[in-house]
Write a protein that holds these residues in place. Structure first.
Motif: not given
Length: 456
Positions: A122-125, A284-285, A291-292, A310-311
């Motif tokens: 999973i790509e993120g910043r 977001e990541t 989810n993935r 996620a939080n």
């Protein structure tokens, strides 16, 4: 009907026969209800814990009310009392517990076991640069088109995806070049292979394995710290492969400049390639990872539950994926829809499981003896050679630093040495570290490596 017990048995039969509650949900949750009495319109039950109550109330109370109405023609309120005076911490069932308690799930339920590939990353910043570099290396491996990417050095804290990326590189190269000699090992495996080769007088076999690689991938290079022979062998391996244009990929928990107990000639060569860092994933990541993983597990994850997780799980990717796996287990175990209360229980369990493994004196002695090239028995013996004596003092200092054991107990662990000997060793190392920055860095690295291994 003669008793509330008999009424409840009819209610359960109704739920099963009409498919209102699956058999596993009945076994796990409804059968834990102890029917007490029917008082007016209140059907009163008891359970052992608040957790059991919350599962039944949130997932089965409406179905039970319907069943009571159909069985006795009465619109009841489901009232559940908790017997325990203190809240109980509920441990989410593990895979083994699920198999033991519900063998029938064996064929219908299996955790998704996906490969570490670029497609599943999973790509993120926090990781986009490291991912781009990894893809480029995998694509161009063998072409000598990206000399500036050699070596590729990926660093970041544990659980951020470094192992996923380095494995994805190996998988992609294997797919594109099935004839390539791909050598992918952890630093511990490299060390074990070296020790084995030295013990068997087969160092040439060791050289053949590592110095003939088309691509060499080493995970967790930080564990080379303080191990001179390993660094010596790796330097010559690195030099040969690099001169031949063979790709090298390395991961670490920190950048080369902070690996202070690695030889300078290694650090400068690492810095001569491409350095990419991975940091903690943003919200977001984290949400995308949850989810993935849910998709791979064929788990119907409500959006509000995914957002809740996620939080609250911000530490690392391994933690997030572990939480989803446990939620899948609990979902099957309960036989009911996923709720935030389930997620809360899973999060508690994941955080508990991630507590470090207790560090024993044996583990400390083993680590120190490896660094100094002596045996654990040497450290406990009366041998007084300079190398053994120094290693023994350091081991005593590290045991005291990590465990805070009483000095007399430490003496017992080191062959029955008396209190004054232990005090002298601790004082001696403390004073030497103040004067010798190299020793200070080495001891600090030993302590860090021991603690890091306890988290695996």
């Amino acid at each position: 009907m003669n008793s509330f017990d008999e009424v409840f048995e009819k209610v359960k039969s109704y739920c099963l026969e009409n498919g209102k509650i699956p058999e596993i949900g009945m076994k796990t949750w409804i059968n834990t209800l102890v029917p007490l009495k029917l008082e007016g319109t209140d059907a009163i039950f008891s359970v052992l814990t608040e957790f059991q109550k919350s599962i039944v109330v949130e997932n089965y109370s409406t179905v039970l009310k319907e069943a009571f109405f159909n069985v006795v023609g009465l619109d009841v309120n489901i009232v559940i009392n908790v017997e325990s005076e203190e809240p109980e911490t509920i441990k989410v069932p593990t895979d083994a517990e699920l198999e033991q308690k519900h063998a029938e799930l064996e064929q219908s339920y299996k955790f998704a076991n996906y490969d570490y590939t670029f497609d599943t990353f999973i790509e993120g910043r926090s990781n986009e640069f490291a991912l781009a570099c990894s893809k480029s290396v995998a694509k161009n491996c063998g072409t000598k088109a990206v000399p500036d990417y050699n070596p590729l050095f990926i660093y970041g804290p544990s659980g951020m995806g470094k192992t996923h990326l380095i494995t994805a590189i190996a998988n992609e190269v294997r797919k594109n070049h099935p004839d390539f000699n791909i050598v992918y090992v952890t630093s511990e495996t490299f060390g074990s292979d070296l020790v084995s080769a030295l013990n068997k007088s087969s160092i040439s076999d060791f050289h053949d394995k590592y110095r003939n690689a088309d691509i060499l991938l080493i995970d967790d290079i930080q564990f080379f710290s303080g191990r001179e022979r390993m660094q010596e062998e790796f330097f010559h391996t690195f030099y040969k492969l690099h001169q031949e244009g063979k790709q090298i990929v390395i991961t670490s928990d920190k950048p080369p400049k902070e690996l202070l107990t690695l030889e300078e000639r290694l650090r400068t060569r690492f810095e001569g390639g491409l350095i990419a860092d991975i940091s903690a994933p943003d919200y977001e990541t984290r949400l995308a990872i949850i989810n993935r993983k849910s998709e791979l597990l064929e788990l119907k994850m409500p959006s509000e539950v995914a957002e809740f997780m996620a939080n609250r799980l911000k530490s690392n990717i391994r933690q997030l994926e572990g939480a989803v796996v446990r939620l899948k287990a609990l979902n099957h175990f309960a036989g009911s829809p996923i709720t935030i209360s389930m997620a809360q229980s899973v999060i508690r369990d994941v955080l508990t499981d991630e507590q470090p493994i207790p560090i024993t004196v044996e583990k400390i002695i083993s680590e120190v003896s490896t660094v100094y090239g002596v045996s654990p028995d040497d450290l406990r013996s009366s041998k007084r050679s300079a190398q053994i004596s120094t290693a023994r003092k350091v081991a005593i200092y590290v045991v005291r630093e990590i465990t805070q054991m009483p000095l007399a107990s430490i003496g017992t662990e080191f062959g029955g040495r008396d209190h004054s000997t232990i005090v002298y060793s601790v004082t001696s190392v403390t004073e030497s570290m103040e004067k010798d920055s190299n020793l200070k860095n080495l001891v600090n690295d030993i302590i860090k490596n021991i603690k890091d291994k306890s988290k695996v």
